[in-house]
Design an enzyme around this catalytic site. Structure first.
Site, PDB file in Angstrom:
ATOM      1  N   CYS A 177       0.828  -1.201   0.000  1.00 60.21           N
ATOM      2  CA  CYS A 177       0.000   0.000   0.000  1.00 60.21           C
ATOM      3  C   CYS A 177       0.867   1.258   0.000  1.00 60.21           C
ATOM      4  O   CYS A 177       0.619   2.202  -0.750  1.00 60.21           O
ATOM      5  CB  CYS A 177      -0.932  -0.003   1.213  1.00 60.21           C
ATOM      6  SG  CYS A 177      -2.052   1.412   1.285  1.00 60.21           S
ATOM      7  N   CYS A 193      -6.270  -3.759   7.072  1.00 59.02           N
ATOM      8  CA  CYS A 193      -7.476  -2.917   7.034  1.00 59.02           C
ATOM      9  C   CYS A 193      -8.642  -3.577   6.308  1.00 59.02           C
ATOM     10  O   CYS A 193      -9.806  -3.348   6.663  1.00 59.02           O
ATOM     11  CB  CYS A 193      -7.158  -1.566   6.410  1.00 59.02           C
ATOM     12  SG  CYS A 193      -6.730  -1.608   4.644  1.00 59.02           S
TER      13      CYS A 193
END
Length: 360
Positions: free
Chosen positions: A94, A192
């Site tokens: 990410c 997440c």
């Protein structure tokens, strides 16, 4: 206001990025907050909390919808690597594929010079070489430099980590004193997009493909039990195996094609060498000779003494001074010189005793 005194603040909705926004503002920066929506299922709470903090600080707020990009760049890779038997690191992916590149673009479009985040790390510059350096946070328990090793020189030149010299408890105290809505919000420990931490269930749901039960094998290839789908197990795992073999056993190998999981004693997890690819160098331009480093192959691992050697194809061979447990393909290997990150990459292959010839 001078160009270099402006910053885009990456606001996750949590206490760290909120404190980072306040600190940048208090240092005289012209600030704008932004939240990245990374999940199609996002309920908007993070953005709402971030916007509330920005309103309290009197700075503008925007939101970026990056859910489709995140799915393609991070989630799909996570699923693909797990299905192939590896263990990916989505937080590193990410940062590399999404966060900093998109934040830099957004800051530039808004006429802002820096990007500031709530990461616990520090940026410095080497007075002799002129290279930008990524350094560990002073709070060793919160240091996130391991996840940031992919930052480029261009990015490091325009990144601010205002929490790098602070302790986490001081950050919470600051947030409470300022009356931030998220001052007591707990830190997330999960990936997440998998809030429950059940990777196997997520991959089954995401792909629509069940992963069938199969055989647990011992190191001689004998069946010793049944597993619940090879994708559900990671190298080094001990808990949840459901095996009674008279001694503790650990996952020490997977064959995704055969749908088998091999278990063995903890000694079977030890190795001294690994090959690392997809390198990013920070304190040096590259590696053309052996170099002594401290190395980490997991985020919560202590620094391990090692030597790294250049290999063909831009790879690096890591040779640890002492055998390491459960070095796992797909995870990051990050190299340090004291507090500074030398560079890092992705573990491509773990070499057995026979392959590296050093013995344990």
């Amino acid at each position: 206001m001078e160009e270099h005194k402006s910053a885009l603040i990456a606001m996750s909705g949590g206490v760290d990025s909120s404190a980072a926004a306040y600190l940048m503002l208090s240092q005289g920066f012209c600030c704008q907050g932004t939240t990245m929506r990374l999940l199609h299922s996002d309920d908007g709470r993070n953005a709402a909390d971030a916007e509330a903090v920005c309103q309290r600080l009197g700075i503008p707020f925007t939101a970026l919808d990056l859910a489709q990009e995140f799915e393609e760049a991070v989630i799909q890779k996570f699923v693909r690597v797990y299905q192939a038997g590896g263990t990916p690191n989505p937080c590193v992916d990410c940062n590399r594929r999404m966060k900093f590149s998109r934040l830099m673009e957004t800051a530039e479009a808004a006429g802002l010079y820096y990007v500031a985040t709530g990461h616990y790390a520090r940026v410095d510059r080497d007075g002799e070489t002129g290279r930008w350096l990524l350094k560990k946070a002073l709070d060793a328990q919160k240091d996130q430099s391991y996840f940031l090793y992919t930052l480029t020189q261009t990015q490091l030149a325009r990144v601010q980590f205002p929490l790098g010299r602070m302790e986490k408890r001081r950050v919470r105290e600051l947030a409470e004193r300022l009356g931030f809505v998220n001052a007591r919000r707990r830190d997330s420990q999960d990936v997440c997009f998998i809030p429950g931490g059940d990777y196997g269930a997520f991959i089954e749901s995401y792909t629509g493909r069940p992963f069938p039960a199969g055989d647990f094998l011992d190191r001689e290839g004998r069946t010793v039990g049944r597993h619940r789908g090879a994708v559900r197990y990671t190298l080094g795992q001990r808990k949840g195996l459901g095996l009674s073999m008279g001694e503790p056993v650990y996952v020490c190998g997977k064959d995704m094609a055969a749908n088998t999981v091999t278990v063995g004693p903890e000694s079977a997890l030890l190795t001294r060498e690994a090959l690392v690819e997809d390198l990013n160098w920070i304190s040096v331009e590259g590696l053309d000779a052996p170099l002594r480093v401290g190395a980490k192959t997991r985020s919560r691992q202590g620094i391990q003494e090692a030597e790294i050697y250049p290999e063909a194809g831009g790879r690096v061979r890591v040779v640890f001074d002492r055998p390491q447990r459960a070095v796992t393909p797909g995870q990051a290997a990050v190299f340090y010189d004291g507090d500074s990150v030398v560079g890092g990459g992705t573990i491509a292959e773990v070499l057995t005793e026979k392959e590296h010839g050093h013995g344990l």
